[in-house]
Structure formats: C-alpha cells, structure tokens
Design a protein around this motif. Structure first.
Motif, PDB file in Angstrom:
ATOM      1  N   UNK A 487       0.786  -1.246   0.027  1.00  0.00           N
ATOM      2  CA  UNK A 487      -0.228   0.033   0.206  1.00  0.00           C
ATOM      3  C   UNK A 487       0.895   1.210   0.063  1.00  0.00           C
ATOM      4  N   UNK A 488       0.696   2.136  -0.938  1.00  0.00           N
ATOM      5  CA  UNK A 488       1.497   3.303  -1.200  1.00  0.00           C
ATOM      6  C   UNK A 488       0.657   4.440  -1.599  1.00  0.00           C
ATOM      7  N   UNK A 510       4.380   3.639  -5.651  1.00  0.00           N
ATOM      8  CA  UNK A 510       3.765   2.197  -5.434  1.00  0.00           C
ATOM      9  C   UNK A 510       4.252   1.147  -6.455  1.00  0.00           C
ATOM     10  N   UNK A 511       4.397   1.855  -7.651  1.00  0.00           N
ATOM     11  CA  UNK A 511       5.169   0.942  -8.899  1.00  0.00           C
ATOM     12  C   UNK A 511       6.376   0.642  -8.637  1.00  0.00           C
ATOM     13  N   UNK A 512       7.392   1.733  -8.020  1.00  0.00           N
ATOM     14  CA  UNK A 512       8.523   1.055  -7.592  1.00  0.00           C
ATOM     15  C   UNK A 512       8.722   0.153  -6.595  1.00  0.00           C
ATOM     16  N   UNK A 513       7.762   0.148  -5.723  1.00  0.00           N
ATOM     17  CA  UNK A 513       7.676  -0.826  -4.489  1.00  0.00           C
ATOM     18  C   UNK A 513       7.407  -2.125  -5.349  1.00  0.00           C
ATOM     19  N   UNK A 536      15.611   5.848  -3.201  1.00  0.00           N
ATOM     20  CA  UNK A 536      15.270   7.307  -3.603  1.00  0.00           C
ATOM     21  C   UNK A 536      15.145   7.580  -4.719  1.00  0.00           C
ATOM     22  N   UNK A 537      14.550   6.376  -5.676  1.00  0.00           N
ATOM     23  CA  UNK A 537      14.426   6.420  -7.248  1.00  0.00           C
ATOM     24  C   UNK A 537      12.723   6.144  -7.329  1.00  0.00           C
ATOM     25  N   UNK A 538      12.340   6.727  -8.532  1.00  0.00           N
ATOM     26  CA  UNK A 538      11.092   6.242  -9.099  1.00  0.00           C
ATOM     27  C   UNK A 538      11.256   7.025 -10.479  1.00  0.00           C
ATOM     28  N   UNK A 539      10.264   6.338 -11.310  1.00  0.00           N
ATOM     29  CA  UNK A 539      10.318   6.975 -13.106  1.00  0.00           C
ATOM     30  C   UNK A 539       9.877   8.321 -13.093  1.00  0.00           C
ATOM     31  N   UNK A 540       9.448   9.061 -12.047  1.00  0.00           N
ATOM     32  CA  UNK A 540       8.671  10.196 -12.127  1.00  0.00           C
ATOM     33  C   UNK A 540       9.330  11.205 -12.987  1.00  0.00           C
ATOM     34  N   UNK A 541      10.531  11.591 -12.462  1.00  0.00           N
ATOM     35  CA  UNK A 541      11.274  12.438 -12.928  1.00  0.00           C
ATOM     36  C   UNK A 541      11.901  12.261 -14.440  1.00  0.00           C
ATOM     37  N   UNK A 542      12.215  11.200 -15.052  1.00  0.00           N
ATOM     38  CA  UNK A 542      12.509  10.960 -16.494  1.00  0.00           C
ATOM     39  C   UNK A 542      11.362  10.839 -17.101  1.00  0.00           C
ATOM     40  N   UNK A 543      10.221  10.315 -16.560  1.00  0.00           N
ATOM     41  CA  UNK A 543       8.782  10.266 -17.075  1.00  0.00           C
ATOM     42  C   UNK A 543       8.379  11.607 -17.651  1.00  0.00           C
ATOM     43  N   UNK A 544       8.528  12.604 -16.754  1.00  0.00           N
ATOM     44  CA  UNK A 544       8.150  14.263 -16.857  1.00  0.00           C
ATOM     45  C   UNK A 544       9.053  14.583 -17.906  1.00  0.00           C
TER      46      UNK A 544
END
Length: 788
Positions: A487-488, A510-513, A536-544
């Motif tokens: 749950x995130x 949540x996708x990262x986890x 400390x990483x997700x895809x949000x920054x590169x996705x944007x």
C-alpha cells in the motif's frame, strides 16, 4: 574593580545555577518510586537506552494508567497544544494571530462531535475503561509535577484532560487527511472560469450542468479558506498525516519462511515526533506499540504473534457544497425543492491579551457553513461541508483496541471494519503465516453523476448522501497468491469494481515498490527490506522530462548549458544527497509550473495548486501535450523556465553547477511549535540535516513545489521492519527522539541515525529488556492517609 568583578562573577554563577535547576526541574523522572492513586498493584517501568518505557502491570487498568503517566512526562506539551488546535483554543495562549485558526477548527464542529461521541460511548466497554485509566495517569502527572517549560513561556494554565480532548484530537487527525479544502475550490475554479480544455491535465471531465454561479468574492473567499486550511496545519509544528508505505510478505517469499511486515507512515515532521513508543505487558496481553498524543491504544504495533502498519486511504470523505440562498430570506437555503432554515449558534473564543471574540456558526441541512470564519470576506455564497467524521458512528477507539489484540485474520478484519473516518489502509501479518490489507473507511453512496472532485450544488440532489457501502465493498486482500500486499496511497480497486473518489498519490512510488516486491528471485529479510524503504528512485522525473528534452535541445544553445542538459537527460530519477541533476530538475519543475499555471490561475489559486496532490499528476500530462496552459507558446515557455532555473540556482548556490548538490538544497529541520520565534529556534528545533529522498520516492522526504532551497516538510514518521521469525528483534527508528522535553538526553538522540538511514532494535524479550534498562521507575499504589 576586583570587588565588582567578584560580585558579577557570583551573580553569573547564581544565574547559571538557577537556570540549571530550572531545566533540571522540568526533566522526566526515569528512576525511583512514585505513588499513584487508583493503582491496584505496583507497576514497573523500565526505560531502555532510547528512553522507551517497558511497562509491566498486573492488570489492564494499571497498565493504561501507567502509560498515561509516562506518556505525559515525556509529551505533556504536545498533548496540550494538539487538543487546543483541534478544539480551536490556541488564541487563548498564543494570541490574536491564531484567531483565524481557532475559527476554522470551531467551524469544523470537532468540539460538538466530540461531546456527542463521548456521550454515546459504552461506559462498561474495555476501550472506555482503558481511556479513563490512561487519562487519569496523565492528569495525575500534571497535577503533581512542575509545568513544562513551554507552559511557563506561554502562560498555559493546567487543566484536566478529558475523553472529549481525545476524540477532538482524533478529529484533527481525520481533518489533516482531508485535501478537499484545497483541491475542490481549485478544480471548480478551473472548470467554471477557464473551461473543459484546462481540466484535461487533471484527467477530469467537464460537467457543464449545475453551474454554481460563484462571484469573484466567493472565489477569493475559497482561496482564503484553502490557504488557512494549509497554514493551520503547517504553521503550528504539529503532525499532519500525508501519505505512507506499507507491505507484508508471505513466508514463501522470505528467507526466514515467516511473514515480514514493513511500514513507514508519512507525516509532517515536528518536535516531538508524532509517535510515542511503549512496550506494554500485562497478564494475557503484550504489545510493542506506537501511540499518538492522548490516545491509549496503539495505532502501530506488533508482538511475537502479529503486527500491523498503516497508510492513508485518501478516499474523499469531505465534500464542499455551495448553497443557494433564498433572495427573500438570507437565512434560508434551497434543499429538496424547498426553502429550509439554517441553524445558528454562537461561541466565545478566548484571546490572550484582549476581550473574547464571538463567533457565529451556521449550519445548513448539508453540514456546517465553513466560509463564515472569514467574516465580511466570506463572499455571498454559503459553502457547507459534509464530512464523514461528523456523520458516521466511527467506533475507532474500539476498532484499535481490538486491533491491538488481533492475532487472526478474522479479528483484524473485524477491527478494521470499525474504522470509518479517517480512511486508513491497515496492512497486517501474523506469525502463523497470514497477511492481509483492508482499506478501512465507511464509503458514502453519492448520487449518480455527482463528481466529488468539484464543489457540489446544494440546491440539487447531487449533494445528497444515499447511505454507505458495506465494508465488503472496500478494497482489500487476504493471503493473495502473489505472496505480498503493498500500500502506497495510489488509488485502490474495489472488489465490486466501483470507483472510489479520492485525492490519491501518484502511482510511481507504489509501482517502484511493486516492481521490486514482485521479483520472485528475491527472498526478503530485514536487510534488503531496509534498502527498499530507503530507496530514492522512481520513474517520475524521467517520465516528466522525456517529452521536454527534445524541446530543450532545440532551444538551448550555450555549450555549458548543453552539458547540464545532457546530465539531466542521463538522470535516473534518483535523489542521493550528492546529486546535481536532482536539484536542477526540481528547480525546473517549479519554474515550468509557475510559467504555465500562474498566469491563468492568479497568485492565490496558484499557491493553492502547489499544495495539492493533483498537481503531481497534472505535470507529466502538461509536459507531454500541447495544452492550453502553454498558451500556444510551449517552446518559448520551456526556454524561459530553463533560463529562470539556471539564474535562480546560480544566485542561490553559486556559478559552479558542481555546488548545486541535492543535500545543500534539500534539508530537514524538525520544528518545535515555539521554534517559529528567534532565538528559540536555536534551542528547540533540531537540524538542519542534508536530506536524501524527495517527494514520491520510497524514502519520501518531501518538500512543497517551489524555488530552491527546499525545506523538507514531511516524510517517514518511523521506519519499522518486523520478521515474524524473530519479531523480538524488530527494527525501528524515531526521526528525532522519544522525549519532547527540551534538554532531555532523548530529545534528539536519534535524529542523525534517522537521516543517515539507520535503524534501532526494539527490546522485547525479558533478558534483553533487563540488559538494556537504563532506569527503573516503580509506580506504587498511593497509601491511604493515616488516621489521626
């Protein structure tokens, strides 16, 4: 001259001694004996190396009375300031500057709901008896000890703590989840003032019917309410619940062969921190729990048999409703095709240094009128509030009392069903091998076509509530085949397929986890789970960034800037303290947001936008399309934002980009309520610390969208890892320290360990508790007075 110097030296020594005695007189007592009225037997409290009390009693009443006593000596000021905030009583001790905050919380009707709630509680129920014993322990400590130094500074008088205070604090916690005050006025403004094309970045459909016809003064009032709502939570140094991570892994996916539980609720940082750890033990009951101020039951906890963590459900349980006023009678509104009177009441708000202020409160059939707090600036349209906290039975204390004892799936499910507001995700596991997750809330049935993301029209049926869905319709899972639950705060799916309105977080965290937990090659234990919590990483920054990079490559010409741009293009979306691209991305994110949204929204609505969750989802859509927010100048706007970002970073951190490190720009200071005043900030605040992580990565140390530097506002309020093969050695950490008493050795003794990603071990078994005891406090039944 020698005599004068000698006198001055003596005076300085006396002042130092007096200050030392004063500070010493305020410190917690963790060694010795204390007589406590109403105890049936003696109680032993052993304090460990982190100041955590391990309380052993012979019955539950003594156990909770002792908990109240020791909780108060570490956190009495936190208890006091939280009840005053929840009940609208801050101006009495902090002055007229807190009057608007008091008016807001009075308008929420938390006080009145607390009164009716307590009147309906079963006096013979175990949770009521636990609450009364706990409050008695708090009040006995307060009655028999020196006031905390904050009481002296602010002139706070002692007064008993009551069950109504506890329920009021529960109301504050429920309100701190509510994003509607900020989000619904914003989205309604975009819909009604800008139009459907501007809603697309928020992934919302335009509903042209039911135009509210709000005037400019109404929009100004709604903006003021949104700002007041945010400031009331942010400016008082008190916990505000914001998000969270939690997961449970089945034994077939762990190294030990037993389930593993992880949790880190995301809450606004403060001193003291929100959770008070305590190990409770009585015949037939044992729990290592995490307690909130004025609440006897643990909201997080575990023992050797089971444990649980929480995340915020973030379902929309608060609706704003624009009422249609009778032109011939300003005290009447349109409701179910007839004009209906609003009720009116008055309250007196005590204000330090001046006469009490009278507040007139109105209520429509839909709920309290919340914009009355603005007085003459409220606009012409009454805005009512429907809130699940006011309109549900909500036996939440009973629910958590049962959850503290829920060693089976069935017991945990029954306990979760008693949580109505605020909405919570309860993630649970036991040593027998079960795992489960329940989205706990009473979900309202809204009329077909009613979009709870907008302010609703009170003159139509769309503002009605048609009852509540059964708990079985709530999102939930028990022992899923994939071997884990996570749950995130992303939008969950109901087993019935129904849409659940809410203000959910981005899916990226949540996708990262989920990506890592779903890897069947990995066997999980507390070591690799630490890395998952600290990610400390997700895809949000590169996705944007992806759709913006071609634009930037076209418009950026300077070789040095192109080098920076390519660093940004190679960035993986991670936030270690040494990262330069993380700093550049976050500054660019703000300047793009500012350039695209502020011209259309104006300053007030723009400030509201950047405090909402909807902006996070809107920005990738904005970056990827020719949105009207670009005003047909996408490339030019992106270039202006780029230039402005570089100029700001050079002004703030210097011309050398190598110095634009994330840890210099992104820092955490734990703020005390008194720390907003200089020089008290140097005494009671803790920090600053260079901080890894960011908004919406697993290590969710978050700051609001804005220009650098970025002070961290919220993040993991504790990090817990429990492997049920060895639950006695669970891992935990407090962001600052166990104690809320300035100058106490446990005031900030975990702060550096926390920011560096360290953990401490809980002490559970008798041998380890004994080995790590640093002080023993014996609570003895008070002897009856001797007869003459």
């Amino acid at each position: 001259m020698k005599r004068v110097l000698s006198v001055l030296a003596a005076l300085l020594v006396l002042i130092a001694l007096g200050a030392g005695w004063y500070v010493y007189s305020k410190q917690p007592t963790r060694q010795g004996t204390v007589q406590l009225a109403n105890l049936q037997d003696s109680v032993t409290v052993r304090y460990d190396d982190r100041g955590v009390p391990h309380i052993r009693a012979e019955n539950e009443a003594d156990l909770y009375r002792a908990l109240g006593y020791v909780h108060a000596q570490d956190r009495l000021f936190q208890m006091e300031i939280m009840r005053r905030l929840a009940r609208g009583e801050l101006a009495e001790v902090l002055g007229a500057k807190l009057l608007d905050t008091d008016k807001l919380f009075r308008s929420l009707r938390i006080r009145e709901r607390a009164t009716t709630y307590v009147a309906q509680m079963d006096r013979q129920s175990p949770h009521w008896k636990a609450l009364q014993a706990y409050l008695d322990g708090i009040n006995q400590y307060q009655d028999n000890h020196a006031r905390p130094m904050e009481f002296d500074v602010l002139g706070i008088p002692k007064r008993p703590f009551t069950a109504e205070d506890t329920i009021s604090v529960a109301g504050y916690l429920a309100y701190s989840f509510a994003a509607a005050f900020r989000t619904e006025p914003l989205l309604t403004y975009v819909r009604d003032q800008l139009g459907s094309d501007y809603l697309k970045v928020f992934d919302l459909d335009w509903k042209p019917k039911g135009d509210l016809g709000l005037a400019a003064t109404d929009w100004q009032g709604l903006s003021a309410i949104a700002r007041l709502s945010e400031q009331a939570l942010a400016d008082n140094g008190l916990p505000q619940f914001e998000g969270s991570n939690a997961w449970a892994i089945s034994g077939n996916r762990t190294k030990s062969g037993k389930p593993l539980l992880a949790g880190d609720p995301h809450i606004r940082f403060s001193v003291p921190s929100v959770w008070y750890e305590a190990h409770l033990s009585a015949p037939g009951f044992e729990l290592y729990g995490y307690h909130n101020a004025l609440v006897p039951v643990a909201f997080l906890g575990h023992n050797k048999a089971f444990g649980w963590s929480l995340t915020m459900f973030q379902n929309d349980d608060l609706d704003l409703i624009a009422e249609k006023v009778n032109p011939d009678n300003p005290n009447q509104v349109r409701y179910h095709d007839q004009w209906v009177d609003m009720t009116t009441s008055e309250q007196q708000i005590a204000v330090k240094g001046q006469a009490p202020v009278t507040l007139t409160l109105r209520q429509s059939p839909h709920g309290p009128i919340i914009n009355d707090v603005l007085g003459a600036n409220a606009g012409t349209t009454p805005i009512a509030m429907w809130w699940a906290f006011l309109d549900t039975e909500n036996p939440i204390l009973d629910g958590f009392y049962q959850l503290n004892r829920a060693d089976t799936l069935a017991k945990a499910r029954q306990a979760a069903a008693k949580v109505h507001a605020p909405g919570l995700n309860i993630v649970w596991a036991n040593a027998k091998g079960d795992i489960g997750w329940w989205a706990a809330a009473q979900l309202p049935i809204r009329p077909a076509g009613a979009n709870a993301g907008f302010i609703l029209d009170g003159s139509t049926p769309q503002a009605d509530k048609l009852g509540f869905y059964p708990f079985s319709a709530n999102p939930q899972e028990e022992n899923p085949a994939r071997g884990y639950v996570v749950s995130a705060n992303a939008q969950p799916v109901s087993p019935t397929g129904m849409q659940i309105p809410g203000y959910y977080n981005l899916a990226d965290r949540g996708q990262q986890l989920n990506t890592q937990l779903s890897d069947n090659r990995v066997k999980w234990d507390v070591e690799n789970s630490q890395a998952l919590q600290l990610g400390t990483t997700t895809a949000y920054g590169p996705r944007l960034l992806a759709p913006l990079l071609p634009v930037l490559r076209e418009v950026v010409k300077d070789p040095a800037e192109l080098k920076l741009l390519e660093q940004l293009a190679m960035w993986k979306g991670d936030y270690p303290v040494e990262s330069v691209p993380a700093t550049l991305f976050n500054q660019l994110l703000y300047d793009l947001t500012d350039a695209a949204f502020r011209p259309k929204l104006g300053d007030d609505m723009f400030k509201t936008l950047i405090t909402t969750r909807v902006v996070d989802a809107a920005l990738p859509r904005l970056a990827a399309a020719d949105s009207p927010w670009w005003n047909r100048q996408r490339a030019e706007t992106v270039k202006r934002a780029w230039d402005k970002s570089l100029a700001h970073l050079k002004t703030t951190f210097g011309d050398d980009p190598a110095q634009w490190q994330w840890g210099k720009a992104h820092t955490l200071t734990h703020g005390h309520p008194l720390g907003i005043k200089k020089p008290l900030d140097q005494i009671v605040n803790v920090g600053p610390f260079a901080s890894p992580g960011s908004h919406e990565v697993p290590n969710n140390l978050s700051a609001i969208i804005g220009p650098a530097p970025w002070p961290v506002t919220y993040g993991p309020s504790t990090r817990r890892l429990v492997d049920f093969a060895d639950a006695a050695h669970a891992l935990t950490i407090n962001p600052v320290g166990q104690s809320g008493v300035p100058f106490d050795k446990h005031y900030a003794d975990q702060a550096e360990t926390y920011i560096e990603g360290g953990y401490e071990q809980t002490h559970f078994d008798e041998e380890e508790v004994q080995a790590n005891t640093r002080g023993t406090l014996k609570l003895l039944p008070a002897r009856p007075p001797q007869q003459p």
